[in-house]
Design a protein around this motif. Structure first.
Motif, PDB file in Angstrom:
ATOM      1  N   VAL A 281       0.838  -1.202   0.000  1.00 44.88           N
ATOM      2  CA  VAL A 281       0.000   0.000   0.000  1.00 44.88           C
ATOM      3  C   VAL A 281       0.872   1.250   0.000  1.00 44.88           C
ATOM      4  O   VAL A 281       0.590   2.220  -0.706  1.00 44.88           O
ATOM      5  N   ARG A 282       1.949   1.236   0.748  1.00 45.41           N
ATOM      6  CA  ARG A 282       2.852   2.402   0.802  1.00 45.41           C
ATOM      7  C   ARG A 282       3.517   2.661  -0.543  1.00 45.41           C
ATOM      8  O   ARG A 282       3.779   3.798  -0.905  1.00 45.41           O
ATOM      9  N   GLU A 283       3.835   1.597  -1.279  1.00 41.96           N
ATOM     10  CA  GLU A 283       4.520   1.733  -2.567  1.00 41.96           C
ATOM     11  C   GLU A 283       3.566   2.060  -3.711  1.00 41.96           C
ATOM     12  O   GLU A 283       3.996   2.488  -4.771  1.00 41.96           O
ATOM     13  N   TRP A 284       2.278   1.849  -3.517  1.00 40.31           N
ATOM     14  CA  TRP A 284       1.302   2.017  -4.577  1.00 40.31           C
ATOM     15  C   TRP A 284       1.117   3.488  -4.920  1.00 40.31           C
ATOM     16  O   TRP A 284       1.078   4.359  -4.051  1.00 40.31           O
ATOM     17  N   THR A 285       1.048   3.769  -6.198  1.00 43.74           N
ATOM     18  CA  THR A 285       0.666   5.094  -6.684  1.00 43.74           C
ATOM     19  C   THR A 285      -0.410   4.888  -7.737  1.00 43.74           C
ATOM     20  O   THR A 285      -0.370   3.915  -8.493  1.00 43.74           O
ATOM     21  N   PRO A 286      -1.375   5.777  -7.811  1.00 49.72           N
ATOM     22  CA  PRO A 286      -2.438   5.595  -8.802  1.00 49.72           C
ATOM     23  C   PRO A 286      -1.906   5.744 -10.220  1.00 49.72           C
ATOM     24  O   PRO A 286      -0.916   6.438 -10.465  1.00 49.72           O
ATOM     25  N   PHE A 287      -2.563   5.070 -11.142  1.00 47.62           N
ATOM     26  CA  PHE A 287      -2.197   5.167 -12.555  1.00 47.62           C
ATOM     27  C   PHE A 287      -2.473   6.581 -13.033  1.00 47.62           C
ATOM     28  O   PHE A 287      -3.568   7.114 -12.848  1.00 47.62           O
ATOM     29  N   ASP A 288      -1.474   7.217 -13.620  1.00 53.88           N
ATOM     30  CA  ASP A 288      -1.595   8.592 -14.102  1.00 53.88           C
ATOM     31  C   ASP A 288      -1.413   8.591 -15.614  1.00 53.88           C
ATOM     32  O   ASP A 288      -0.300   8.706 -16.123  1.00 53.88           O
ATOM     33  N   GLY A 289      -2.531   8.440 -16.327  1.00 50.19           N
ATOM     34  CA  GLY A 289      -2.475   8.411 -17.783  1.00 50.19           C
ATOM     35  C   GLY A 289      -1.921   9.691 -18.375  1.00 50.19           C
ATOM     36  O   GLY A 289      -1.243   9.660 -19.403  1.00 50.19           O
ATOM     37  N   GLY A 290      -2.171  10.810 -17.727  1.00 49.71           N
ATOM     38  CA  GLY A 290      -1.631  12.083 -18.207  1.00 49.71           C
ATOM     39  C   GLY A 290      -0.114  12.095 -18.195  1.00 49.71           C
ATOM     40  O   GLY A 290       0.524  12.560 -19.139  1.00 49.71           O
ATOM     41  N   GLN A 291       0.479  11.574 -17.121  1.00 51.16           N
ATOM     42  CA  GLN A 291       1.937  11.504 -17.037  1.00 51.16           C
ATOM     43  C   GLN A 291       2.497  10.564 -18.100  1.00 51.16           C
ATOM     44  O   GLN A 291       3.521  10.842 -18.705  1.00 51.16           O
ATOM     45  N   VAL A 292       1.808   9.455 -18.331  1.00 47.66           N
ATOM     46  CA  VAL A 292       2.240   8.517 -19.372  1.00 47.66           C
ATOM     47  C   VAL A 292       2.251   9.233 -20.721  1.00 47.66           C
ATOM     48  O   VAL A 292       3.243   9.174 -21.460  1.00 47.66           O
ATOM     49  N   LEU A 293       1.164   9.925 -21.034  1.00 51.99           N
ATOM     50  CA  LEU A 293       1.082  10.619 -22.322  1.00 51.99           C
ATOM     51  C   LEU A 293       2.118  11.738 -22.430  1.00 51.99           C
ATOM     52  O   LEU A 293       2.683  11.962 -23.510  1.00 51.99           O
ATOM     53  N   ASP A 294       2.396  12.431 -21.324  1.00 48.18           N
ATOM     54  CA  ASP A 294       3.437  13.466 -21.337  1.00 48.18           C
ATOM     55  C   ASP A 294       4.803  12.859 -21.653  1.00 48.18           C
ATOM     56  O   ASP A 294       5.560  13.407 -22.460  1.00 48.18           O
ATOM     57  N   ASP A 295       5.120  11.730 -21.014  1.00 49.11           N
ATOM     58  CA  ASP A 295       6.410  11.079 -21.284  1.00 49.11           C
ATOM     59  C   ASP A 295       6.491  10.574 -22.713  1.00 49.11           C
ATOM     60  O   ASP A 295       7.540  10.677 -23.355  1.00 49.11           O
ATOM     61  N   LEU A 296       5.389  10.037 -23.221  1.00 47.97           N
ATOM     62  CA  LEU A 296       5.372   9.588 -24.608  1.00 47.97           C
ATOM     63  C   LEU A 296       5.627  10.760 -25.561  1.00 47.97           C
ATOM     64  O   LEU A 296       6.371  10.626 -26.531  1.00 47.97           O
ATOM     65  N   ALA A 297       5.023  11.901 -25.269  1.00 55.24           N
ATOM     66  CA  ALA A 297       5.199  13.077 -26.130  1.00 55.24           C
ATOM     67  C   ALA A 297       6.647  13.532 -26.146  1.00 55.24           C
ATOM     68  O   ALA A 297       7.184  13.887 -27.204  1.00 55.24           O
ATOM     69  N   VAL A 298       7.309  13.531 -24.998  1.00 51.34           N
ATOM     70  CA  VAL A 298       8.705  13.966 -24.937  1.00 51.34           C
ATOM     71  C   VAL A 298       9.583  13.067 -25.806  1.00 51.34           C
ATOM     72  O   VAL A 298      10.454  13.534 -26.527  1.00 51.34           O
ATOM     73  N   VAL A 299       9.329  11.769 -25.765  1.00 48.64           N
ATOM     74  CA  VAL A 299      10.188  10.822 -26.480  1.00 48.64           C
ATOM     75  C   VAL A 299       9.820  10.717 -27.953  1.00 48.64           C
ATOM     76  O   VAL A 299      10.693  10.585 -28.805  1.00 48.64           O
ATOM     77  N   LEU A 300       8.528  10.773 -28.256  1.00 52.61           N
ATOM     78  CA  LEU A 300       8.093  10.524 -29.630  1.00 52.61           C
ATOM     79  C   LEU A 300       7.894  11.781 -30.459  1.00 52.61           C
ATOM     80  O   LEU A 300       7.578  11.677 -31.643  1.00 52.61           O
ATOM     81  N   ASP A 301       8.082  12.955 -29.870  1.00 60.53           N
ATOM     82  CA  ASP A 301       7.992  14.187 -30.653  1.00 60.53           C
ATOM     83  C   ASP A 301       9.069  14.208 -31.724  1.00 60.53           C
ATOM     84  O   ASP A 301       9.995  13.402 -31.722  1.00 60.53           O
TER      85      ASP A 301
END
Length: 132
Positions: free
Chosen positions: A24-44
């Motif tokens: 529970v301490r290690e869990w973080t909610p899935f952040d689709g926005g962060q995923v898409l931001d990282d994809l944009a940085v790499v795939l731009d």
């Protein structure tokens, strides 16, 4: 007709509770926005900043781990395309970021495409309610 039998409840062990608390301490909610931001940085069209490549690779690997866990929890491995993408994700996750800048960019883009394809497939299968 006999009454159904119910298994007796047994209190969890200290080890079980500790493992659960750690998860529970290690869990973080899935952040689709962060995923898409990282994809944009790499795939731009441009190249990802050299100083951020290690951090980007770490985040993309983290996204792959999260998506693989989501797929496993939703039994998406029964889908042939998802199964192929999961194998690809696991293989890429195991590869180290190359030291050569050009190869590192190529590896980052492979990671990003793998994240993107797995994200789209899990969305199509209904494993993700919404990710953007």
């Amino acid at each position: 007709m006999s009454a159904p039998t119910v298994a007796r409840w047994a209190a969890p062990t200290a080890e079980t509770l500790t493992a659960l608390l750690d998860a529970v301490r290690e869990w973080t909610p899935f952040d689709g926005g962060q995923v898409l931001d990282d994809l944009a940085v790499v795939l731009d069209d441009g190249q990802p900043p050299r100083d951020d490549m290690g951090a980007l690779a770490g985040r993309l690997r983290g996204h792959l781990v999260r998506l693989v866990r989501i797929a496993e929890a939703n039994e998406a491995e029964d889908d042939p395309e998802a199964c192929r993408l999961l194998r690809q994700a696991r293989a890429l996750h195991a590869e180290a970021l190359p030291g050569d800048e050009r190869r590192a960019v190529g590896h980052l883009r492979q990671l990003a495409w793998s994240v993107n394809e797995l994200l789209e497939r899990l969305g199509a299968l209904g494993c993700l309610r919404r990710y953007a």
